[in-house]
Write a protein that holds these residues in place. Structure first.
Motif, mmCIF file in Angstrom:
data_model
loop_
_atom_site.group_PDB
_atom_site.id
_atom_site.type_symbol
_atom_site.label_atom_id
_atom_site.label_comp_id
_atom_site.label_asym_id
_atom_site.label_seq_id
_atom_site.Cartn_x
_atom_site.Cartn_y
_atom_site.Cartn_z
ATOM 1 N N ALA A 162 -9.741 -5.843 5.778
ATOM 2 C CA ALA A 162 -11.070 -5.574 5.211
ATOM 3 C C ALA A 162 -11.103 -4.202 4.535
ATOM 4 C CB ALA A 162 -12.136 -5.664 6.291
ATOM 5 N N ALA A 163 -10.483 -3.215 5.165
ATOM 6 C CA ALA A 163 -10.427 -1.878 4.568
ATOM 7 C C ALA A 163 -9.634 -1.911 3.262
ATOM 8 C CB ALA A 163 -9.796 -0.890 5.543
ATOM 9 N N MET A 164 -8.536 -2.649 3.254
ATOM 10 C CA MET A 164 -7.732 -2.755 2.039
ATOM 11 C C MET A 164 -8.511 -3.445 0.925
ATOM 12 S SD MET A 164 -3.960 -3.639 3.624
ATOM 13 C CE MET A 164 -3.013 -3.440 2.096
ATOM 14 N N GLU A 165 -9.258 -4.496 1.265
ATOM 15 C CA GLU A 165 -10.093 -5.180 0.265
ATOM 16 C C GLU A 165 -11.140 -4.230 -0.312
ATOM 17 O OE1 GLU A 165 -9.900 -8.065 -1.228
ATOM 18 O OE2 GLU A 165 -8.153 -8.695 -0.064
ATOM 19 N N GLU A 175 -11.597 -3.400 -4.170
ATOM 20 C CA GLU A 175 -12.865 -3.734 -4.825
ATOM 21 C C GLU A 175 -13.571 -2.514 -5.406
ATOM 22 O OE1 GLU A 175 -15.218 -5.823 -1.959
ATOM 23 O OE2 GLU A 175 -13.766 -7.452 -1.797
ATOM 24 N N LYS A 176 -13.550 -1.401 -4.672
ATOM 25 C CA LYS A 176 -14.245 -0.185 -5.104
ATOM 26 C C LYS A 176 -13.394 0.661 -6.043
ATOM 27 C CE LYS A 176 -17.759 -0.654 -2.152
ATOM 28 N NZ LYS A 176 -19.132 -0.783 -2.485
ATOM 29 N N ASN A 177 -12.133 0.242 -6.260
ATOM 30 C CA ASN A 177 -11.223 0.961 -7.142
ATOM 31 C C ASN A 177 -11.150 2.442 -6.752
ATOM 32 O OD1 ASN A 177 -9.369 1.018 -9.214
ATOM 33 N ND2 ASN A 177 -10.905 1.434 -10.779
ATOM 34 N N ILE A 178 -10.910 2.674 -5.460
ATOM 35 C CA ILE A 178 -10.947 4.025 -4.902
ATOM 36 C C ILE A 178 -9.766 4.873 -5.370
ATOM 37 C CG2 ILE A 178 -10.845 5.318 -2.729
ATOM 38 C CD1 ILE A 178 -12.419 2.989 -1.458
ATOM 39 N N PRO A 204 -0.095 5.913 -10.317
ATOM 40 C CA PRO A 204 0.566 6.169 -11.605
ATOM 41 C C PRO A 204 0.840 4.891 -12.403
ATOM 42 C CG PRO A 204 1.602 7.471 -9.875
ATOM 43 C CD PRO A 204 0.635 6.523 -9.196
ATOM 44 N N SER A 205 0.905 3.744 -11.717
ATOM 45 C CA SER A 205 1.157 2.487 -12.427
ATOM 46 C C SER A 205 -0.095 1.617 -12.521
ATOM 47 C CB SER A 205 2.298 1.719 -11.755
ATOM 48 O OG SER A 205 1.980 1.429 -10.419
ATOM 49 N N GLY A 206 -1.268 2.244 -12.422
ATOM 50 C CA GLY A 206 -2.511 1.517 -12.645
ATOM 51 C C GLY A 206 -3.300 1.237 -11.378
ATOM 52 N N GLU A 207 -4.344 0.445 -11.547
ATOM 53 C CA GLU A 207 -5.244 0.110 -10.443
ATOM 54 C C GLU A 207 -4.539 -0.706 -9.366
ATOM 55 O OE1 GLU A 207 -8.576 -1.991 -12.048
ATOM 56 O OE2 GLU A 207 -9.199 -0.302 -13.306
ATOM 57 N N LEU A 208 -5.058 -0.615 -8.154
ATOM 58 C CA LEU A 208 -4.559 -1.450 -7.059
ATOM 59 C C LEU A 208 -5.205 -2.820 -7.216
ATOM 60 C CD1 LEU A 208 -4.839 1.099 -4.109
ATOM 61 C CD2 LEU A 208 -3.052 0.860 -5.838
ATOM 62 N N VAL A 209 -4.395 -3.873 -7.211
ATOM 63 C CA VAL A 209 -4.928 -5.200 -7.518
ATOM 64 C C VAL A 209 -4.837 -6.201 -6.367
ATOM 65 C CG1 VAL A 209 -4.607 -4.965 -10.012
ATOM 66 C CG2 VAL A 209 -2.760 -5.912 -8.621
ATOM 67 N N SER A 210 -3.929 -5.965 -5.408
ATOM 68 C CA SER A 210 -3.830 -6.904 -4.289
ATOM 69 C C SER A 210 -3.097 -6.256 -3.113
ATOM 70 C CB SER A 210 -3.094 -8.183 -4.706
ATOM 71 O OG SER A 210 -1.761 -7.897 -5.081
ATOM 72 N N LYS A 211 -3.265 -6.882 -1.934
ATOM 73 C CA LYS A 211 -2.564 -6.420 -0.731
ATOM 74 C C LYS A 211 -1.131 -6.916 -0.786
ATOM 75 C CE LYS A 211 -5.340 -8.638 1.718
ATOM 76 N NZ LYS A 211 -6.460 -9.353 2.165
ATOM 77 N N ARG A 212 -0.201 -6.074 -0.342
ATOM 78 C CA ARG A 212 1.197 -6.483 -0.297
ATOM 79 C C ARG A 212 1.728 -6.528 1.131
ATOM 80 N NH1 ARG A 212 5.733 -6.371 -4.009
ATOM 81 N NH2 ARG A 212 7.639 -6.280 -2.787
ATOM 82 N N ASP A 213 1.409 -5.493 1.940
ATOM 83 C CA ASP A 213 1.989 -5.419 3.278
ATOM 84 C C ASP A 213 1.154 -4.491 4.152
ATOM 85 O OD1 ASP A 213 3.909 -5.983 5.253
ATOM 86 O OD2 ASP A 213 5.180 -4.313 4.672
#
Length: 79
Positions: A39-42, A46-49, A53-62
């Motif tokens: 939930a914290a990762m989402e 979502e809030k684009n916190i 360097p390679s752009g926005e965070l778009v999904s959870k990986r691990d």
């Protein structure tokens, strides 16, 4: 000389630039649940916190909780 234990919560995300970005937090709450971390990762996504360097965070990986034990075997003599 001392033995120390350390725990780290490592959350890894995929970025818009097809790279990974990790956030590490020292000493997570011992009873933290997978659903709370997800939930914290989402929320971070979502809030684009964070902008990596390679752009926005778009999904959870691990998600990993890593524990280490360090046994300091030598203390140098005091001068």
């Amino acid at each position: 000389m001392a033995v120390t234990n350390k725990t780290i919560l490592r959350m890894t995300f995929n970025t818009a630039g097809n790279k990974t970005f990790a956030i590490s937090l020292d000493e997570p709450r011992p009873d933290v649940s997978k659903s709370e971390i997800e939930a914290a990762m989402e929320t971070v996504i979502e809030k684009n916190i964070f902008l990596s360097p390679s752009g926005e965070l778009v999904s959870k990986r691990d998600i990993r909780i890593v524990g280490t034990t360090t046994n300091d075997m030598y203390d140098p003599p005091m001068a």
